[in-house]
Design an enzyme around this catalytic site. Structure first.
Site, PDB file in Angstrom:
ATOM      1  N   ASP A   1     -17.562   2.318  -1.312  1.00  0.00           N
ATOM      2  CA  ASP A   1     -16.733   0.915  -1.639  1.00  0.00           C
ATOM      3  C   ASP A   1     -17.993  -0.089  -1.175  1.00  0.00           C
ATOM      4  O   ASP A   1     -18.476  -0.292   0.373  1.00  0.00           O
ATOM      5  CB  ASP A   1     -15.736   1.013  -0.422  1.00  0.00           C
ATOM      6  CG  ASP A   1     -15.033  -0.069  -0.598  1.00  0.00           C
ATOM      7  OD1 ASP A   1     -15.425  -1.424  -0.927  1.00  0.00           O
ATOM      8  OD2 ASP A   1     -13.827  -0.050   0.591  1.00  0.00           O
TER       9      ASP A   1
ATOM     10  N   SER B   1       0.899  -1.315  -0.027  1.00  0.00           N
ATOM     11  CA  SER B   1       0.089   0.014   0.294  1.00  0.00           C
ATOM     12  C   SER B   1       0.516   1.538  -0.291  1.00  0.00           C
ATOM     13  O   SER B   1       0.250   2.562  -0.134  1.00  0.00           O
ATOM     14  CB  SER B   1      -0.855   0.338   1.225  1.00  0.00           C
ATOM     15  OG  SER B   1      -2.094  -1.063   0.857  1.00  0.00           O
TER      16      SER B   1
ATOM     17  N   ASP C   1     -12.055  -5.701  -0.321  1.00  0.00           N
ATOM     18  CA  ASP C   1     -11.402  -5.083   0.205  1.00  0.00           C
ATOM     19  C   ASP C   1     -10.794  -5.393   1.931  1.00  0.00           C
ATOM     20  O   ASP C   1     -11.009  -6.263   1.936  1.00  0.00           O
ATOM     21  CB  ASP C   1     -12.419  -3.400   0.185  1.00  0.00           C
ATOM     22  CG  ASP C   1     -11.799  -2.655   0.825  1.00  0.00           C
ATOM     23  OD1 ASP C   1     -10.565  -1.824   1.070  1.00  0.00           O
ATOM     24  OD2 ASP C   1     -12.552  -1.523   0.117  1.00  0.00           O
TER      25      ASP C   1
END
Length: 667
Positions: free
Chosen positions: A352, A328, A365
């Site tokens: 999301d 990330s 996710d």
């Protein structure tokens, strides 16, 4: 009957014989005279020079090797004088082992000394003198001198030795020297300045000792010495002094280096800290490290085996040649690309649901149920994967490649060390070149998705990641990263900067850079690194990251406790500080550390606290204690959940699972 001799005939014969003899003597004397004229008149200069050489010997004077110091003048590599006991094999008559046995009765010679001597004998020329014992005491020198007549071909030599006074600290930066091997000698013979190495017995082998060998070596001098018939020096006729090697003034802050190495404890990993405005590398850490002093006189077999066979690979220069997926920590650069290319605006948000569907595959996710409404700021602060799955799909692999390349991803930085690896910044062309089979050369659309969160084929060195962060902190002005800040001439003491100006500028809009920097500040205030940086006396920007090492079975949930320690995820962190005007930018990785916020961010905090405040934190705990802390799951680090969730269903159209092809390469 009486026989009468012919007197006239006898006289004729005598005269003939006398003439032949006279002619023979004349020819012989003529030849001698001709040879004398030839030697005296035509070959005079040649033989006069040979006769002079028999009387005069030209001896090279090896220069003092240059010093290596840190940015504040702390000595990292120096020279000291000591006596050595040396053997010239070509002058030994009889058995060499017997000679060494006799020598050991006069001077202490250990088994390791014998082994080292034998190894050097195999690599060296027979007429070279080789040390059987180094660093003799005054008593040992006196004892041998009294017995020297018993050992023709053995002598005491006064030599300069290299020493690394801080031992293991910054060992991958400094490197080490060693005796000239046969391979080194062949390489020297091919150099333009091969004559400058006459008499040289040591040469740089690794690190800066190798990459700056010519500067550190200096210029060899010469002495004309009158010698006796036995070869003993009588007097010095003339002397051309040697010019000492240049001194290297590094950009490294050795105290910062110590703080970071201490913060790593027994963990494996790497950290690079850079001053954004200059490209000065302030700390260059590769853990574990090693003691370069072991190599100067030839490392013993036991120490070599311990270093070479260790599963921790202490000889691997991780910042330079270890390649890892960035996880990330890649997201801020993806967000900047989106702004610059018009793919997103700062306020543009997505909903999301906790996953991203692509074809028949679901990319999950980190948070079950999703993060809700996510704009660019929240995508970085909360490390929302779905945001970057969608962004990567919209941008495409080649667009990402072209934007990221100027930041130094997937290309050599040009740092002043050898053996740098380029890593992999994937593109369609890269895959066509990397694989041979047509089916493998094809780029599948599903392979693009995981690139957005720093997985898939992405594989960079810690140095590249730190260089990219420094460029971002410097508002797109690219400075070449370097370890040597100034080269100080050994003769004139003139100083020359190694990187006097910027390399180039990436055309970025300042308003877009400010958006990304502000979001990275949010990471330390309210995001995944907030706990670690709580109470800091400065404002910093950062981003946590977790990178997958190996894939797990489909539908199997990631559990670090059930996985071999060396197969657990890598922990990463990038940072810059102070946020208003960055003086330091860094990137670090803790191999198999698990979560960026738990394992990597505290090391970054220790580095920033010292560099900005002069504060030294408590020493890091031992490896087991650190691992226990890592395995205690910290819900604040959303990056970890992302990798764990992502593993389940990301087998995309024949491509690799996200991160499955990007295992850290440390070989």
């Amino acid at each position: 009957m009486t026989e009468f001799k012919n007197t006239e005939r006898e006289l004729h014969r005598f005269r003939l014989r006398l003439s032949v003899a006279g002619m023979f003597v004349f020819i012989c004397f003529g030849l001698l005279a001709a040879r004398f004229v030839w030697l005296q008149a035509y070959r005079h200069d040649h033989y006069a020079a040979q006769a002079e050489e028999n009387r005069i010997s030209v001896v090279p004077v090896v220069p003092n090797r240059g010093l290596i110091v840190d940015r504040k003048g702390v000595v990292l590599a120096r020279n000291f004088a000591a006596y050595t006991l040396e053997i010239t094999p070509s002058k030994i008559r009889g058995d060499l082992d017997s000679l060494i046995d006799e020598l050991s009765k006069v001077v202490d010679i250990q088994l390791k000394d014998r082994r080292r001597f034998r190894r050097q004998l195999e690599e060296s020329k027979n007429f070279e003198s080789l040390p059987i014992r180094t660093r003799l005491s005054d008593e040992e020198v006196a004892h041998f001198t009294a017995q020297r007549f018993r050992f023709p071909g053995v002598d005491i030599q006064a030599r300069l030795f290299r020493q690394y006074p801080l031992g293991t600290v910054a060992s991958h930066v400094i490197g080490y020297i060693g005796r000239v091997s046969q391979r080194d000698a062949e390489r020297i013979d091919e150099m333009e300045d091969a004559a400058n190495y006459n008499g040289t017995t040591y040469i740089g082998k690794e690190g800066l000792e190798k990459s700056y060998e010519k500067q550190l070596h200096g210029v060899t001098g010469y002495e004309e010495v009158e010698v006796s018939a036995s070869g003993r020096a009588v007097r010095t006729l003339s002397r051309t002094p040697a010019t000492p090697g240049s001194n290297l003034i590094l950009s490294i802050d050795i105290e910062l280096q110590k703080v970071v190495e201490q913060a790593f404890g027994n963990q494996r990993g790497a950290l690079i800290a850079i001053e954004p405005s200059t490209g000065d590398i302030l700390a260059y850490v590769s853990m574990p490290n090693f003691d370069p002093n072991l190599f100067v006189e030839g490392i013993d077999q036991q120490s070599w085996d311990e270093l070479n066979t260790s599963p921790d690979k202490p000889l691997v220069n991780r910042p330079l040649s270890g390649t890892y997926p960035p996880g990330s920590t890649y997201k801020p650069f993806m967000a900047l690309a989106a702004l610059e290319l018009g793919k997103r605006t700062p306020n543009q948000a997505i909903a999301d649901p906790g996953y991203f569907n692509f074809g028949n595959h679901k990319f999950r996710d980190d948070k079950e149920g999703g993060h809700g409404t996510v704009d660019m700021f929240r995508s970085i602060v909360q490390s929302c994967d779905t945001y970057y799955y969608m962004l990567a799909n919209d941008m495409g692999v080649d667009t990402m490649h072209d934007f990221m390349q100027p930041f130094g991803f997937g290309r050599l930085t040009g740092i002043d060390l050898d053996h740098e690896k380029a890593g992999v910044l994937p593109s369609m062309q890269w895959k066509r070149n990397a694989y041979k089979k047509p089916a493998q050369q094809k780029w599948y659309a599903g392979e693009t998705i995981s690139l957005g969160i720093g997985q898939g084929y992405n594989s960079f060195t810690p140095l590249q990641l730190a260089h990219a962060v420094a460029t971002l902190a410097n508002n797109g002005v690219v400075m070449k990263p370097h370890l040597v800040k100034i080269v100080e001439d050994g003769g004139t003491r003139a100083r020359t900067a190694t990187v006097p100006k910027e390399s180039f500028r990436i055309p970025l809009q300042q308003k877009n850079i400010d958006v990304i920097k502000n979001a990275m500040v949010g990471v330390t205030r309210e995001g995944t690194a907030a706990k670690v940086f709580a109470g800091a006396a400065y404002l910093s920007g950062g981003k946590t990251g977790t990178a997958q090492v190996v894939s797990i079975k489909k539908n199997e949930k990631y559990n670090a406790n059930r996985i071999d320690e060396r197969h657990r995820d890598h922990a990463l962190y990038i940072a810059f500080a102070p946020a208003e005007q960055p003086k330091i930018a860094l990137a670090l990785i803790v191999e198999n550390g698990g979560w960026g916020a738990t394992a990597a961010a505290p090391i970054a905090r220790a580095a920033l606290d010292y560099y900005l405040l002069g504060k030294r934190n408590a020493p890091a705990g031992d490896a087991p204690a650190a691992k226990d802390a890592i395995l205690a799951r910290d819900d604040a680090d959303a990056d970890t959940h992302a990798v764990a969730a992502m593993r389940a269903e990301q087998d995309s159209e024949g491509g690799p699972k996200a991160g499955g092809e990007s295992q850290g390469n440390q070989e």
